[in-house]
Design an enzyme around this catalytic site. Sequence first.
Site, short mmCIF file in Angstrom:
data_model
loop_
_atom_site.label_atom_id
_atom_site.label_comp_id
_atom_site.label_asym_id
_atom_site.label_seq_id
_atom_site.Cartn_x
_atom_site.Cartn_y
_atom_site.Cartn_z
N GLY A 113 0.84 -1.21 0.00
CA GLY A 113 0.00 0.00 0.00
C GLY A 113 0.87 1.25 0.00
N ARG B 145 1.23 -5.17 -5.73
CA ARG B 145 1.16 -6.33 -4.84
C ARG B 145 1.50 -7.52 -5.74
NH1 ARG B 145 -0.90 -4.41 0.07
NH2 ARG B 145 -2.35 -2.70 -0.16
N ASP C 263 4.43 -4.85 6.27
CA ASP C 263 4.96 -6.16 6.71
C ASP C 263 5.15 -7.16 5.57
OD1 ASP C 263 2.23 -6.42 6.45
OD2 ASP C 263 1.89 -7.32 8.42
N THR D 211 3.67 3.04 5.72
CA THR D 211 2.24 2.67 5.72
C THR D 211 1.49 3.68 6.59
OG1 THR D 211 0.64 1.10 6.62
CG2 THR D 211 2.84 0.86 7.45
N ASP E 261 -1.06 3.29 8.26
CA ASP E 261 -1.74 2.69 9.42
C ASP E 261 -0.95 2.74 10.73
OD1 ASP E 261 -3.60 2.05 7.53
OD2 ASP E 261 -3.24 -0.10 7.56
N ASP F 297 0.97 0.56 11.78
CA ASP F 297 0.68 -0.74 12.41
C ASP F 297 1.89 -1.68 12.40
OD1 ASP F 297 0.71 -1.17 9.70
OD2 ASP F 297 -0.91 -2.63 9.73
N ARG G 123 -6.11 -1.27 8.78
CA ARG G 123 -6.65 -2.62 8.56
C ARG G 123 -6.63 -3.46 9.83
NH1 ARG G 123 -3.98 -6.28 4.22
NH2 ARG G 123 -2.58 -4.52 4.27
#
Length: 353
Positions: free
Chosen positions: A14, A76, A107, A129, A131, A133, A175
């Site tokens: 992403g 991707r 990741d 990213t 996020d 995360d 996500r």
Amino acid sequence: MKQFRRIGILTSGGDAPGMNAAYRAAARAALARGIEVYGIYEGYKGLIYDNMTLISKPSDVSNIITKSGTVLYSDRCLEFKTEEGMAKAIETCKKNHIDGIVAIGGDGTFRGATDLSKRGIPTIGIPGTIDNDITATDYTIGFDTAMNTVISMVDRLRDTCESHARCDVVEVMGRWAGHIALRTAIATGASAVAIAEIPFDEAKAIADMKKARENGKRSFIVIVSEGLPGYAEQLAKKIQDQTGIETKFARLAHVQRGGSPSLLDRLTASEMGVAAVDELLKGNSDLVVCKVDDKICTMEIKKALTVDRMFKKKITEEELAALSDEDKAWMTARCDKVLAGMQRLYAIAEEIK
Ligand code: ADP
């Protein structure tokens, strides 16, 4: 120690605002150390299909620090996960004399980085990213810009909610993570925030909104993390049914990935880009660059992925049993620290809503 003649830089998974700033910093740091650079297009796909551009001077990456998206494009690439795909990627590296790689992504990208490192192409990951995360680091590139986008969108929703005495339930990205939701809920003065990491008292949130309406409050904003799939829409309906407040649902979706990167994202990306090149030149490999307590550091990718799975409660019993006591203690402490940080913000959001 290995002599580096040329390195490759790619962005994968992403996209996130600030990826270009990381690419620029890594490219210029390499050039400053007498190393040529290949900018690899479309993530690992560019390695398989030999799609790359030679960066031989600093001006080849001029004027990209302000740009969003990724000028290297992203993909991707499932083929990269196959033995054939991996073999082609290694072949491309050899053919182009690429002695090391900087991989900017999340990741999944780091898993690919480990595969390359294990096959003799030293690779360093940079967390890019929105996020935030990646549990091993306090900060991932793109997080700040995405949150600023959220607050500017939600402020606009607030304007119209106030005019019409409405509520808007807004689903924001993340996500597996409620980091964007938690911070933007505080910053937009939300009446409630629901994330996957902390139990949400739905009945209390709705009762509090009903009471606030009775006391004259006109507009309401509720923030829900995408980590609770489908919940935002359901909650909007429940709020309307149980309070009588007209309630709309809004999913901000990919708008959160765009926009010129903020100062924090450009700065962190620049620091991480330079650090990644330094790590390669030190002879290191299979690491991810992190920022912890405001300092740039690195961590083995395997360890970073494991602590991440521990935090997201995806770790298996076998994986846990295989950890050394030292690693297990460190990972548990890291997860506790991240969760405690979230709980602290959640309590503030609840107190000042
Ligand atoms: P992100 O990096 O944002 O987590 P993805 O999970 O889509 O995004 O991963 C990005 C790319 O990294 C994938 O398209 C693939 O090329 C590569 N990748 C992901 N998982 C693996 C894996 N297990 N082994 C090798 N490469 C992987």
